[in-house]
Enzyme design. Structure first.
Site, PDB file in Angstrom:
ATOM      1  N   GLY A  23       4.121   8.974 -10.618  1.00 31.82           N
ATOM      2  CA  GLY A  23       5.279   9.466  -9.747  1.00 31.82           C
ATOM      3  C   GLY A  23       6.620   8.825 -10.055  1.00 31.82           C
ATOM      4  O   GLY A  23       7.019   8.507 -11.310  1.00 31.82           O
ATOM      5  N   VAL A  67      -0.621  -4.241  -4.066  1.00 31.39           N
ATOM      6  CA  VAL A  67       0.520  -4.802  -3.367  1.00 31.39           C
ATOM      7  C   VAL A  67       0.214  -5.356  -2.071  1.00 31.39           C
ATOM      8  O   VAL A  67       0.864  -5.860  -1.571  1.00 31.39           O
ATOM      9  CB  VAL A  67       1.724  -3.988  -3.546  1.00 31.39           C
ATOM     10  CG1 VAL A  67       2.159  -3.517  -4.662  1.00 31.39           C
ATOM     11  CG2 VAL A  67       1.299  -2.399  -2.603  1.00 31.39           C
ATOM     12  N   ASN A  93       7.733  -0.366  -5.165  1.00 32.73           N
ATOM     13  CA  ASN A  93       7.898   0.908  -5.018  1.00 32.73           C
ATOM     14  C   ASN A  93       6.667   1.695  -4.526  1.00 32.73           C
ATOM     15  O   ASN A  93       6.328   2.719  -4.059  1.00 32.73           O
ATOM     16  CB  ASN A  93       8.315   1.679  -6.115  1.00 32.73           C
ATOM     17  CG  ASN A  93       7.892   3.268  -6.427  1.00 32.73           C
ATOM     18  OD1 ASN A  93       8.658   3.804  -5.533  1.00 32.73           O
ATOM     19  ND2 ASN A  93       6.988   3.237  -7.224  1.00 32.73           N
ATOM     20  N   ALA A  94       5.441   0.800  -4.620  1.00 36.21           N
ATOM     21  CA  ALA A  94       3.985   1.516  -4.282  1.00 36.21           C
ATOM     22  C   ALA A  94       4.054   2.043  -3.053  1.00 36.21           C
ATOM     23  O   ALA A  94       4.716   1.548  -1.972  1.00 36.21           O
ATOM     24  CB  ALA A  94       3.043   0.507  -4.502  1.00 36.21           C
ATOM     25  N   GLY A  95       3.150   3.045  -2.724  1.00 33.06           N
ATOM     26  CA  GLY A  95       3.114   3.671  -1.482  1.00 33.06           C
ATOM     27  C   GLY A  95       1.878   4.602  -1.149  1.00 33.06           C
ATOM     28  O   GLY A  95       1.520   5.190  -2.393  1.00 33.06           O
ATOM     29  N   SER A 146      12.182   6.102   2.234  1.00 35.67           N
ATOM     30  CA  SER A 146      11.984   7.518   2.461  1.00 35.67           C
ATOM     31  C   SER A 146      13.161   7.890   3.476  1.00 35.67           C
ATOM     32  O   SER A 146      13.850   7.503   4.105  1.00 35.67           O
ATOM     33  CB  SER A 146      10.846   7.706   3.203  1.00 35.67           C
ATOM     34  OG  SER A 146      10.438   9.092   3.321  1.00 35.67           O
ATOM     35  N   TYR A 159       4.281   5.833   8.852  1.00 34.74           N
ATOM     36  CA  TYR A 159       4.921   6.015   7.588  1.00 34.74           C
ATOM     37  C   TYR A 159       6.541   5.750   7.994  1.00 34.74           C
ATOM     38  O   TYR A 159       7.041   5.068   7.295  1.00 34.74           O
ATOM     39  CB  TYR A 159       4.729   7.369   6.819  1.00 34.74           C
ATOM     40  CG  TYR A 159       5.457   7.376   5.500  1.00 34.74           C
ATOM     41  CD1 TYR A 159       4.705   7.031   4.227  1.00 34.74           C
ATOM     42  CD2 TYR A 159       6.718   8.204   5.311  1.00 34.74           C
ATOM     43  CE1 TYR A 159       5.228   7.207   3.085  1.00 34.74           C
ATOM     44  CE2 TYR A 159       7.168   8.343   4.242  1.00 34.74           C
ATOM     45  CZ  TYR A 159       6.424   8.027   3.094  1.00 34.74           C
ATOM     46  OH  TYR A 159       7.093   8.019   1.632  1.00 34.74           O
ATOM     47  N   LYS A 163       8.801   2.852   6.818  1.00 37.03           N
ATOM     48  CA  LYS A 163       9.804   2.950   5.885  1.00 37.03           C
ATOM     49  C   LYS A 163      11.194   2.626   6.366  1.00 37.03           C
ATOM     50  O   LYS A 163      12.230   2.428   5.944  1.00 37.03           O
ATOM     51  CB  LYS A 163       9.971   4.539   5.555  1.00 37.03           C
ATOM     52  CG  LYS A 163       8.780   4.878   4.563  1.00 37.03           C
ATOM     53  CD  LYS A 163       8.811   4.231   3.289  1.00 37.03           C
ATOM     54  CE  LYS A 163       7.894   4.564   2.138  1.00 37.03           C
ATOM     55  NZ  LYS A 163       7.785   3.920   0.849  1.00 37.03           N
TER      56      LYS A 163
END
Ligand SMILES: NC(=O)c1ccc[n+]([C@@H]2O[C@H](COP(=O)([O-])OP(=O)(O)OC[C@H]3O[C@@H](n4cnc5c(N)ncnc54)[C@H](O)[C@@H]3O)[C@@H](O)[C@H]2O)c1
Length: 281
Positions: A23, A67, A93-95, A146, A159, A163
């Site tokens: 992604g 992470v 950036n990992a998520g 986000s 989330y 974020k």
């Protein structure tokens, strides 16, 4: 230096990108390298991560990295310094989507895991990047937030909490590091076609077209993962040299339009909204 190194927008820069097997991270890692950077592709997905690094070629190294493990994040950064002598760009950036459902039913262990993957990881990345960048007197840290980090009601509770905290952490770190030559910014993507959203939208993580089509129908334009890689490239580059503490929202006006559009059934159930197909305007 290779000709590309002398002309690219990230010429000579060294970057670490987490979540780079897929992604936004994969596209950004490739874009960074195409613009002259050397890149550590860091991810828990070993096969996919290696494939991304192989596609990039000599300018990339894959590092297996969870992470949520501070030592692993530190090791990914150390690898960049060991290989190439410095760290110019840290892209945290990992998520994952994480804990879902109505607040009454949200599982506490899943909540803690969500905060680990989406927030604590960013803290680790910022901390260990700063340990290299501050002595250098330069560097750009980019954290993936986000649209759920700037408005409520468009993502699951954990989330959204994580974020939103990433936006605050970004400001706090930017304020501290400004005097030391290090910038820290966040990117807040709207809905972008990646495995994460394709799975939510269509139940098929490879159906990226379904996500792009949904954003076209709901918000007026098909989204593209390159939109986020371009934003990351800008923040990574010296073109953004006077920008720090900023959250760059890349959502085609969705958040300034109240998150408009229609909930899909899967989104509604994630947030715990009973009525599906509900028009938020
Ligand atoms: N796609 C969107 O619409 C969207 C919108 C807003 C924010 N985001 C954020 O963008 C970031 C990238 O997501 P994406 O959309 O590219 O999804 P993706 O699933 O394609 O990529 C996420 C990557 O993160 C990696 N990852 C997950 N947990 C990890 C861990 N513990 N350690 C290391 N790597 C881990 C995965 O293996 C995967 O390669 C995430 O932080 C996500 O929350 C995405």
């Amino acid at each position: 230096m290779a000709p590309q190194d002398s002309t690219g927008r990230l010429a000579g820069k060294i970057a670490v990108v987490t979540g780079a097997a897929s992604g936004i991270g994969a596209t950004s890692a490739k874009r960074f390298a195409a613009e002259g950077a050397k890149v550590i592709v860091a991810d828990v997905q070993v096969d996919l991560g290696r494939r991304v690094a192989d596609e990039i070629g000599g300018a990339a190294r894959f590092v297996e990295c969870d992470v949520t493990d501070e030592g692993a994040v530190e090791a990914a950064i150390r690898r960049a310094v060991d290989e190439w002598g410095r760290l110019d760009v840290m892209f945290n950036n990992a998520g994952v989507v994480g804990a879902v459902g109505p607040i009454e039913d949200t599982d506490s262990a899943a909540w803690r895991r969500t905060i680990d993957v989406l927030l604590n990881s960013v803290f680790y990345g910022c901390k260990h990047a700063a340990r290299v960048m501050v002595p250098q007197g330069s560097g750009s840290i980019i954290n993936t937030s986000s649209i759920a980090g700037v408005i409520g009601g468009v993502g699951p509770h954990g989330y959204t909490a994580a974020k939103t905290a990433v936006v605050g952490l970004t400001k706090s770190i930017a304020a501290e590091l400004a005097a030391k030559g290090v910038r820290c910014n966040a990117i807040a993507p709207g809905t972008i076609p990646t495995a994460l959203t394709a799975d939510l939208v269509s139940g098929d993580a490879s159906n990226l077209a379904a996500v792009a089509e949904q954003t076209r129908q709901r918000f007026g334009k098909a989204s593209d993962v390159a939109d986020i890689a371009n934003a990351a490239l800008y923040l990574a580059s010296d073109e953004a040299g006077f920008i720090s503490g900023h959250t760059l929202v890349v959502d085609y006006a969705r958040s300034v339009n109240g998150g408009s559009g229609r909930f899909t059934n899967s989104e509604a159930s994630m947030i715990g909204i009973a009525t599906t197909g509900h028009d938020r305007r």
